[in-house]
Design a protein around this motif. Structure first.
Motif, PDB file in Angstrom:
ATOM      1  N   GLY A  93       0.819  -1.202   0.000  1.00 48.59           N
ATOM      2  CA  GLY A  93       0.000   0.000   0.000  1.00 48.59           C
ATOM      3  C   GLY A  93       0.852   1.249   0.000  1.00 48.59           C
ATOM      4  O   GLY A  93       2.020   1.224   0.411  1.00 48.59           O
ATOM      5  N   LEU A  95       0.539   5.798   0.501  1.00 52.42           N
ATOM      6  CA  LEU A  95      -0.233   6.883   1.094  1.00 52.42           C
ATOM      7  C   LEU A  95       0.092   8.187   0.388  1.00 52.42           C
ATOM      8  O   LEU A  95       1.267   8.504   0.168  1.00 52.42           O
ATOM      9  N   ARG A  96      -0.931   8.928   0.021  1.00 51.88           N
ATOM     10  CA  ARG A  96      -0.780  10.290  -0.484  1.00 51.88           C
ATOM     11  C   ARG A  96      -1.692  11.169   0.350  1.00 51.88           C
ATOM     12  O   ARG A  96      -2.897  10.897   0.454  1.00 51.88           O
ATOM     13  N   ASP A 107      -1.687  11.511  -7.668  1.00 49.92           N
ATOM     14  CA  ASP A 107      -1.885  11.066  -6.286  1.00 49.92           C
ATOM     15  C   ASP A 107      -3.071  10.120  -6.204  1.00 49.92           C
ATOM     16  O   ASP A 107      -3.020   9.064  -5.564  1.00 49.92           O
ATOM     17  N   TRP A 108      -4.152  10.511  -6.854  1.00 46.77           N
ATOM     18  CA  TRP A 108      -5.371   9.696  -6.875  1.00 46.77           C
ATOM     19  C   TRP A 108      -5.125   8.366  -7.593  1.00 46.77           C
ATOM     20  O   TRP A 108      -5.421   7.297  -7.061  1.00 46.77           O
ATOM     21  N   SER A 110      -2.344   6.797  -8.313  1.00 50.46           N
ATOM     22  CA  SER A 110      -1.336   5.934  -7.689  1.00 50.46           C
ATOM     23  C   SER A 110      -1.925   5.146  -6.525  1.00 50.46           C
ATOM     24  O   SER A 110      -1.660   3.942  -6.376  1.00 50.46           O
ATOM     25  N   CYS A 111      -2.718   5.811  -5.687  1.00 54.33           N
ATOM     26  CA  CYS A 111      -3.342   5.118  -4.560  1.00 54.33           C
ATOM     27  C   CYS A 111      -4.288   4.027  -5.034  1.00 54.33           C
ATOM     28  O   CYS A 111      -4.279   2.909  -4.509  1.00 54.33           O
ATOM     29  N   ASN A 115      -3.282   0.285  -3.977  1.00 56.22           N
ATOM     30  CA  ASN A 115      -4.112  -0.155  -2.862  1.00 56.22           C
ATOM     31  C   ASN A 115      -5.340  -0.955  -3.286  1.00 56.22           C
ATOM     32  O   ASN A 115      -5.818  -1.797  -2.526  1.00 56.22           O
ATOM     33  N   PRO A 155      -7.619   9.999  -1.282  1.00 57.22           N
ATOM     34  CA  PRO A 155      -7.205   8.911  -2.180  1.00 57.22           C
ATOM     35  C   PRO A 155      -6.928   7.611  -1.430  1.00 57.22           C
ATOM     36  O   PRO A 155      -7.291   6.522  -1.897  1.00 57.22           O
ATOM     37  N   TYR A 156      -6.298   7.730  -0.283  1.00 55.88           N
ATOM     38  CA  TYR A 156      -5.973   6.549   0.521  1.00 55.88           C
ATOM     39  C   TYR A 156      -7.245   5.891   1.037  1.00 55.88           C
ATOM     40  O   TYR A 156      -7.441   4.679   0.882  1.00 55.88           O
ATOM     41  N   SER A 159      -9.304   4.294  -1.825  1.00 53.81           N
ATOM     42  CA  SER A 159      -8.679   3.090  -2.378  1.00 53.81           C
ATOM     43  C   SER A 159      -8.758   1.926  -1.406  1.00 53.81           C
ATOM     44  O   SER A 159      -8.921   0.769  -1.818  1.00 53.81           O
ATOM     45  N   LYS A 160      -8.658   2.198  -0.127  1.00 51.32           N
ATOM     46  CA  LYS A 160      -8.776   1.134   0.860  1.00 51.32           C
ATOM     47  C   LYS A 160     -10.212   0.627   0.952  1.00 51.32           C
ATOM     48  O   LYS A 160     -10.454  -0.575   1.155  1.00 51.32           O
TER      49      LYS A 160
END
Length: 262
Positions: A93, A95-96, A107-108, A110-111, A115, A155-156, A159-160
């Motif tokens: 995972g 984090l951004r 950022d969006w 990539s997460c 993730n 984003p984190y 995605s989680k």
């Protein structure tokens, strides 16, 4: 570390270069499982070397979970070296952090790629083999942020949340023989958490995390401590084993009460 007993079930742990992933790999190896450790960071080779030096059967793979072909190759390599994968643990995972209005499209993306799509890629690659063999356990390490909004973590958190639902849908589709569950950590003493502190080397950051942040609508931690990676690993090991054989599609939150049981 000498394995306490010899389990024959091969485990694949992603995101195993350090933190929760390395703790999970160590915990599984301690009870005798052969463990493959995967990460896109080449330092994961050191994780594999350490486990082997401690008496475990281990194989390290440098691969990116966002690359479906690389994941397929990693699964092939794992089974060739250690045997059929019976346990998959998705820990990889990133984090951004920052306000939605200021974060970049990258950022969006990539997460979501690491993730969520990472869980999609590994779940499909390993899940097909588990389905054909009629057995297996998949555990995704998500986050308590998957269920509770966080300032500066969209984003984190999103995605989680996606990773949680992918895992639950996979559980439904792979039943009755393969179980899929989720562990949702809260604040855990890892490099990722420390990157959010003003000084990653200053342990007083833990005190501030425990106290909470009303201006960010974030409660403190009722148990009065941040988690150690081993606390998360304990929940993962239990979900991987026969003691949880009638549990699937479930999420266990390991956050010291920070989300008040949500």
């Amino acid at each position: 570390m000498v394995p306490q007993s010899r389990n024959t079930t091969t485990c694949l742990v992603t995101g195993a270069v350090g933190g929760i992933g390395a703790a999970v790999a160590t915990a599984l190896a301690t009870i005798g499982h052969p463990v493959a450790v995967l990460d896109r960071d080449e330092r994961v080779l050191g994780t594999g070397e350490r486990l082997r030096a401690e008496g475990a059967a281990s194989h390290a793979i440098v691969a990116d979970v966002t690359d479906a072909d690389a994941v397929l190759a990693a699964v092939d390599t794992t089974e060739r070296h250690l045997g059929p994968i019976g346990v998959l643990v998705n820990v990889a995972g990133i984090l951004r952090t920052g306000p939605i209005l200021e974060l970049s499209d990258d950022d969006w993306a990539s997460c979501l790629a690491v993730n969520a799509t990472g869980v999609w890629n590994t779940g499909r690659a390993v899940g097909r083999r588990m389905r054909d063999r009629g057995t297996g356990s998949i555990i995704t390490v998500a986050s308590n942020a998957a269920a509770v909004p966080r300032v500066g973590m969209a984003p984190y958190a999103a995605s989680k949340a996606a990773a949680v639902m992918v895992t639950r849908c996979l559980a439904l589709e792979l039943a009755p023989h393969v179980r899929c569950n989720i562990v949702c950590p809260g604040s855990t003493d890892t490099a990722m958490l420390r990157s959010m502190w003003s000084d990653p080397e200053d342990d007083r950051g833990a005190d501030r995390t425990v106290a909470g942040s009303p201006e960010q609508f974030k409660l403190g931690i009722p148990l009065g401590r941040i988690a150690a990676p081993e606390d998360i690993a304990g929940a993962v090991v239990w979900l991987a084993g026969d003691g949880s054989r009638h549990i699937t599609m479930q999420s266990i939150t390991v956050d010291g009460g920070a989300t008040l049981g949500v």
